[in-house]
Design a protein around this motif. Structure first.
Motif, short mmCIF file in Angstrom:
data_model
loop_
_atom_site.label_atom_id
_atom_site.label_comp_id
_atom_site.label_asym_id
_atom_site.label_seq_id
_atom_site.Cartn_x
_atom_site.Cartn_y
_atom_site.Cartn_z
N LEU A 49 -34.45 20.15 25.45
CA LEU A 49 -34.97 19.70 26.74
C LEU A 49 -35.83 20.77 27.39
N PHE A 50 -35.45 22.03 27.24
CA PHE A 50 -36.30 23.11 27.75
C PHE A 50 -37.64 23.12 27.01
N ILE A 51 -37.59 22.93 25.70
CA ILE A 51 -38.83 22.88 24.92
C ILE A 51 -39.66 21.66 25.32
N GLY A 52 -38.98 20.52 25.47
CA GLY A 52 -39.68 19.31 25.89
C GLY A 52 -40.29 19.43 27.26
N ALA A 53 -39.59 20.13 28.16
CA ALA A 53 -40.15 20.35 29.50
C ALA A 53 -41.41 21.20 29.43
N GLY A 54 -41.39 22.19 28.54
CA GLY A 54 -42.56 23.05 28.41
C GLY A 54 -43.77 22.34 27.84
N PHE A 55 -43.52 21.36 26.96
CA PHE A 55 -44.63 20.63 26.33
C PHE A 55 -44.90 19.28 26.98
N GLY A 56 -44.19 18.97 28.05
CA GLY A 56 -44.41 17.70 28.73
C GLY A 56 -43.97 16.50 27.92
N ALA A 57 -42.91 16.64 27.14
CA ALA A 57 -42.42 15.54 26.29
C ALA A 57 -40.90 15.42 26.45
N ILE A 58 -40.46 15.27 27.69
CA ILE A 58 -39.03 15.30 27.96
C ILE A 58 -38.32 14.06 27.41
N SER A 59 -38.98 12.90 27.40
CA SER A 59 -38.32 11.70 26.90
C SER A 59 -38.05 11.80 25.40
N GLN A 60 -38.97 12.41 24.64
CA GLN A 60 -38.72 12.61 23.21
C GLN A 60 -37.65 13.68 22.99
N ALA A 61 -37.60 14.65 23.88
CA ALA A 61 -36.64 15.74 23.72
C ALA A 61 -35.20 15.26 23.86
N THR A 62 -34.99 14.17 24.59
CA THR A 62 -33.62 13.65 24.71
C THR A 62 -33.07 13.21 23.37
N ILE A 63 -33.93 12.72 22.49
CA ILE A 63 -33.48 12.33 21.14
C ILE A 63 -33.03 13.56 20.36
N ALA A 64 -33.80 14.64 20.48
CA ALA A 64 -33.42 15.88 19.81
C ALA A 64 -32.12 16.43 20.38
N SER A 65 -31.90 16.25 21.66
CA SER A 65 -30.68 16.73 22.30
C SER A 65 -29.45 16.04 21.71
N ILE A 66 -29.59 14.77 21.38
CA ILE A 66 -28.48 14.05 20.75
C ILE A 66 -28.23 14.60 19.35
N GLY A 67 -29.30 14.89 18.61
CA GLY A 67 -29.15 15.49 17.29
C GLY A 67 -28.45 16.84 17.33
N ALA A 68 -28.62 17.56 18.44
CA ALA A 68 -27.99 18.87 18.57
C ALA A 68 -26.47 18.80 18.63
N MET A 69 -25.92 17.60 18.84
CA MET A 69 -24.47 17.45 18.85
C MET A 69 -23.86 17.70 17.48
N THR A 70 -24.70 17.91 16.49
CA THR A 70 -24.23 18.32 15.16
C THR A 70 -23.34 19.55 15.26
N LEU A 71 -23.61 20.39 16.23
CA LEU A 71 -22.86 21.64 16.37
C LEU A 71 -21.37 21.40 16.62
N THR A 72 -21.01 20.24 17.14
CA THR A 72 -19.60 19.97 17.43
C THR A 72 -18.76 19.85 16.16
N TYR A 73 -19.40 19.76 15.00
CA TYR A 73 -18.66 19.64 13.75
C TYR A 73 -18.40 20.98 13.08
N MET A 74 -18.68 22.05 13.78
CA MET A 74 -18.45 23.38 13.24
C MET A 74 -16.95 23.66 13.18
N PRO A 75 -16.39 23.93 12.01
CA PRO A 75 -14.95 24.16 11.91
C PRO A 75 -14.59 25.60 12.26
N ARG A 76 -13.31 25.82 12.49
CA ARG A 76 -12.83 27.18 12.68
C ARG A 76 -12.55 27.77 11.31
N SER A 77 -13.55 28.40 10.75
CA SER A 77 -13.45 28.87 9.38
C SER A 77 -14.31 30.11 9.21
N THR A 78 -14.57 30.46 7.96
CA THR A 78 -15.42 31.62 7.68
C THR A 78 -16.88 31.28 7.97
#
Length: 369
Positions: A49-78
């Motif tokens: 969203l910060f990147i989208g705000a800088g480039f004037g493409a905030i509506s497209q950035a919301t889609i990328a923000s949803i993709g960033a939820m990939t991080l929630t699958y990070m396990p407690r591991s090595t």
């Protein structure tokens, strides 16, 4: 007179039990989740969203923000296992979003496509014992891909933007993992379940059935955003047993009602793209910090987060009141459908016949319960 005493005592006992149950909805639990984790998730969600705000493409950035939820699958591991898991989750998220996009070509098969995605994703999550959010964000990615507005010519662009969001999560995950693995001991992954017929296939069938039913009802009722029903339904189904599912659906509905009161204030803060990115960072931090402690309190912030992103997707030029009303109706329907799914998952009288049928059809070796 002799009957009034016992009846009155039973009434007081029921009232006391109801009060205790209601109070438990808002009692925070202890958690060992490090505070750096919600910071990392919030940063990953807000970075596009910060990147989208800088480039004037905030509506497209919301889609990328949803993709960033990939991080929630990070396990407690090595460190290496963390990165491999995040990259595998990113691949799965991108595939789910792409399949959802493809489903837009034939809207009449959209629900069926999402049912198949839900089944296979849940099979994988159950087999590899992926902890919550488990199948949640995979199915959300497919659902949003299937219902996001736009024509066929925009599909490659949307898929690329979504993939960039997943890639940003991998980068954030690397730095967070490098930091946290020096401070926390890894936990060995759990082995796959022995009861494939019950814990994997039967549960996946229940998830797929209830998600398909929820989406079909949302479409039949003419809801503008059927995927919101999916989100609420899946969130409720994350409960490990029937009582937890019952409690989560109450927490979801109550938290949403309170969150709607907060939404108008939040939308007034997110009046520019830069303010939107900051608002999303704060809301996501609060959600991730609170959700492991009390789901009702987290739902208070999930509601303005979802509506704020929806507002940004459509440009923020419409009256948010219809979005708020739609959010409440979607949450109620999704939560009730999640409760129904809880019966399918956790009531043996319903679950066992399906499990036995799966064993017969697939000729699997039964495992003693």
């Amino acid at each position: 007179m002799t009957d009034a005493g016992p009846q009155s005592g039973k009434g007081r006992q029921r009232l006391s039990s109801a009060r205790d149950e209601l109070s438990e909805l808002f009692v925070p639990r202890s958690s060992d989740r490090p505070w750096a984790y919600p910071v990392a998730i919030a940063f990953a969600a807000a970075l596009p969203l910060f990147i989208g705000a800088g480039f004037g493409a905030i509506s497209q950035a919301t889609i990328a923000s949803i993709g960033a939820m990939t991080l929630t699958y990070m396990p407690r591991s090595t460190l290496d296992r963390r990165l491999v898991t995040i990259m595998a989750a990113a691949s799965g998220m991108i595939c789910c979003f792409a399949l959802g996009q493809i489903a837009q070509i034939m809207p009449e098969l959209r629900v069926f496509s999402l049912v198949l995605v839900t089944f296979f994703v849940t099979c994988g999550c159950r087999y590899y014992r992926i902890a919550p959010p488990s199948n949640l964000f995979f199915v959300i990615a497919a659902s949003i891909g299937a219902y996001v507005p736009g024509g066929l010519e925009q599909m490659p662009q949307r898929l690329g933007i979504f993939a960039l969001g997943c890639m940003s999560a991998i980068i954030v995950g690397f730095f967070y993992s490098w930091y946290i693995t020096r401070r926390r001991e890894p936990v060995d992954p759990e082995p796959p379940p022995k009861d494939i017929a019950g814990d994997v296939i039967t549960d996946s069938l229940a998830f797929a059935f209830i998600i398909g039913l929820a989406l079909a009802m949302a479409e039949r009722l003419g809801f503008d955003r059927p995927y919101w029903v999916t989100i609420s339904c899946l969130a409720v189904l994350q409960g490990p047993h029937l009582k937890a599912v019952w409690r989560r659906q109450l927490q979801r509905i109550i938290g949403t009602m309170v969150g709607l009161l907060l939404t108008a204030f939040v939308l007034s803060l997110a009046d520019t793209p830069w303010h939107l990115a900051i608002t999303v960072f704060v809301l996501m931090f609060l959600i991730q910090a609170i959700v492991v402690r009390n789901y009702a309190m987290a739902a208070v912030f999930i509601t303005p987060y979802a509506i704020t992103l929806a507002e940004a997707t459509i440009g923020g030029t419409v009256n948010p009141a219809p979005l708020m009303a739609a959010r409440f109706l979607d949450t109620v329907l999704g939560s009730l459908m999640g409760l129904l799914g809880g019966f399918l998952l956790h009531v043996d009288a319903i679950r066992n016949p399906v499990r036995c049928a799966v064993i017969r059809v697939l000729r699997l070796r039964p495992v003693r319960q």
